[in-house]
Design an enzyme around this catalytic site. Sequence first.
Site, PDB file in Angstrom:
ATOM      1  N   GLY A 279       0.585  -1.234  -0.051  1.00 60.80           N
ATOM      2  CA  GLY A 279       0.093  -0.078  -0.158  1.00 60.80           C
ATOM      3  C   GLY A 279       0.811   1.212  -0.082  1.00 60.80           C
ATOM      4  O   GLY A 279       0.419   2.342  -0.143  1.00 60.80           O
TER       5      GLY A 279
ATOM      6  N   GLY B  42      -0.151   6.030   1.587  1.00 59.95           N
ATOM      7  CA  GLY B  42       1.036   5.657   0.827  1.00 59.95           C
ATOM      8  C   GLY B  42       2.407   6.009   1.579  1.00 59.95           C
ATOM      9  O   GLY B  42       3.497   5.946   0.950  1.00 59.95           O
TER      10      GLY B  42
ATOM     11  N   ASP C  70       0.536 -11.472   6.605  1.00 55.67           N
ATOM     12  CA  ASP C  70       0.917 -10.809   5.548  1.00 55.67           C
ATOM     13  C   ASP C  70       2.363 -10.028   5.742  1.00 55.67           C
ATOM     14  O   ASP C  70       3.135  -9.433   5.268  1.00 55.67           O
ATOM     15  CB  ASP C  70       0.067  -9.505   4.908  1.00 55.67           C
ATOM     16  CG  ASP C  70      -0.384  -8.844   6.166  1.00 55.67           C
ATOM     17  OD1 ASP C  70      -0.920  -9.371   7.179  1.00 55.67           O
ATOM     18  OD2 ASP C  70      -0.039  -7.342   6.205  1.00 55.67           O
TER      19      ASP C  70
HETATM   20  P1  AMP Z   1       1.432  -3.003   8.049  1.00 56.95           P
HETATM   21  O1  AMP Z   1       0.700  -3.066   9.309  1.00 56.95           O
HETATM   22  O2  AMP Z   1       2.259  -2.190   8.102  1.00 56.95           O
HETATM   23  O3  AMP Z   1       1.843  -4.411   8.037  1.00 56.95           O
HETATM   24  O4  AMP Z   1       0.390  -2.772   6.935  1.00 56.95           O
HETATM   25  C1  AMP Z   1      -0.657  -3.581   6.550  1.00 56.95           C
HETATM   26  C2  AMP Z   1      -1.344  -3.015   5.372  1.00 56.95           C
HETATM   27  O5  AMP Z   1      -1.738  -1.770   5.155  1.00 56.95           O
HETATM   28  C3  AMP Z   1      -0.144  -3.203   4.010  1.00 56.95           C
HETATM   29  O6  AMP Z   1      -0.907  -3.621   2.992  1.00 56.95           O
HETATM   30  C4  AMP Z   1       0.297  -1.857   4.013  1.00 56.95           C
HETATM   31  O7  AMP Z   1       0.801  -1.644   2.627  1.00 56.95           O
HETATM   32  C5  AMP Z   1      -1.106  -1.112   4.266  1.00 56.95           C
HETATM   33  N1  AMP Z   1      -0.536   0.231   4.802  1.00 56.95           N
HETATM   34  C6  AMP Z   1      -0.090   0.500   5.817  1.00 56.95           C
HETATM   35  N2  AMP Z   1       0.006   1.905   5.963  1.00 56.95           N
HETATM   36  C7  AMP Z   1      -0.273   2.281   5.181  1.00 56.95           C
HETATM   37  C8  AMP Z   1      -0.151   3.586   4.315  1.00 56.95           C
HETATM   38  N3  AMP Z   1       0.042   4.706   5.239  1.00 56.95           N
HETATM   39  N4  AMP Z   1      -0.772   4.017   3.280  1.00 56.95           N
HETATM   40  C9  AMP Z   1      -1.136   2.948   2.463  1.00 56.95           C
HETATM   41  N5  AMP Z   1      -1.043   1.521   2.824  1.00 56.95           N
HETATM   42  C10 AMP Z   1      -0.600   1.569   4.139  1.00 56.95           C
HETATM   43 MG    MG Z   2       2.779  -5.204   6.538  1.00 61.62          MG
END
Ligand code: AMP
Ligand code: MG
Length: 485
Positions: free
Chosen positions: A92, A126, A252
Amino acid sequence: MSFWNAFSITTRYSELPNCFFTYVQPTPLENADWLIWNSELAMRFGLPEMPQNNPELLSSFSGETVPSAFSPLAMKYAGHQFGGYNPDLGDGRGLLLAEIADKEGNRFDLHLKGAGLTPYSRSGDGRAVLRSTIREYLCSEAMAGLGIPTTRALGMMTSDTPVFREGYETGALLIRMAETHIRFGHFEHLFYSNLLAEQKLLADKVIEWHFPDCLNEEKPYVAMFNQIIDRTAYMIAQWQAVGFAHGVMNTDNMSIIGQTFDYGPFGFLDDYEPGYICNHSDYQGRYAFNQQPKIGLWNLSALAHSLSALIDKSDLETSLEQYETQLHGYFSQAMRKKLGLLSKQEGDSRLFESMFELLSQNSVDYTRFMRALSYLDTQDKQTVVDLFIDRDAATLWMDFYLIRCESEAENTEMRCREMRKVNPKYILRNYLAQQAIDKAKEGDYREVDVLAMLLASPFDEHPEFEQYAQLPPEWGKKMEISCSS
Ligand code: AMP
Ligand code: MG
């Protein structure tokens, strides 16, 4: 001529079909500038030791320009988050830029975290903020310094781009490196989307790229799954031995090659507290420190389910049954090393368990206790006993331990020397990371540099930085870190 022409750049992942990714150009940050650069890692790939004199390096990684050798893409995956399946995941805010080979020809992904919107951004922006980027940089390098399988950090940039979280923060970028960014969730995405031929292709590629030995086995997919189990068990055993809590063990965030991956609200234990929850949003304690081995199995079972079109159910079950024994074996091996025990003896588990019980009952700092044990060549056993409130119980355990040591062939000096190579003096305590972040927010990156230096050699003495190995201050204990990053 582009600077990158001199490098061996590929992106094998981009040869996979459309359902695996989307090509996305990075969105540049405003006035991006280096905050830290990992010279040692850079030089392994023939990259410059210092990035400042190379404007192309900055523009290639900040998204300002995209070298023709790169093919930036956002990976599509899914995953189980806190136990529930989420089909809508993917990079993301991350992008796979390209693969670069080191001097031995081993290929590593160059990945940007915080590079702007992608089709998988959902409601996110993002971006990544300074605070979380510093934490990931420092912790992944700390894990590497500890010898624990992990993704790496090549560098980090700060910028003038404002990013809104609880308030406005500084937008930052991390350059992450790893042999692969393929997660358990990649397999889950293809299974639950009924893309079984594509899933088979992914398994074939994972074997070809990462587990080529499996091709010599009668059942290569079973062998692949066994490798994933083995590596996951090894990784989690090392976390438990060093006192590391990941905080968000969603599928994930589980690397297919068993590396610590996606650093968020992680924490190292200060006092030995088995139920330690580092993630502020983990209300049930699903990812508490002492739950990690069990969650590893849960995640592997979720992966197994998604592999059921490729591998017989009975083979999957047989493989999963190995996990606990493997993890226990790796953990005991790590604990024996930490305690300086060469041979495997009956009663060792009792020695470990009684030690953990005592540490927990007396709220003793885990890292400092283990390090103190490794100085019994020059210091009296009382220095260890004095770490406990219940000194009688501590004396009893110490006697138990020292008798056990006597049954080994090595002498105290040899034992302690070896112990100091596996019991870190320096760990990334949350409060240390926070101090470095607070300074960095004011534009002073020296604390980040100092921590990066100490954590790269956490077993060495650095007499001028003794304060970084002290007990955390009261405010710094039990910090809970928010998931918003
Ligand atoms: P995480 O908790 O960092 O493992 O993120 C879980 C999901 O949310 C993943 O698919 C990330 O790419 C997405 N994600 C987390 N933060 C953001 C953000 N600020 N913008 C876009 N996608 C995000
Ligand atoms: Mg992640």
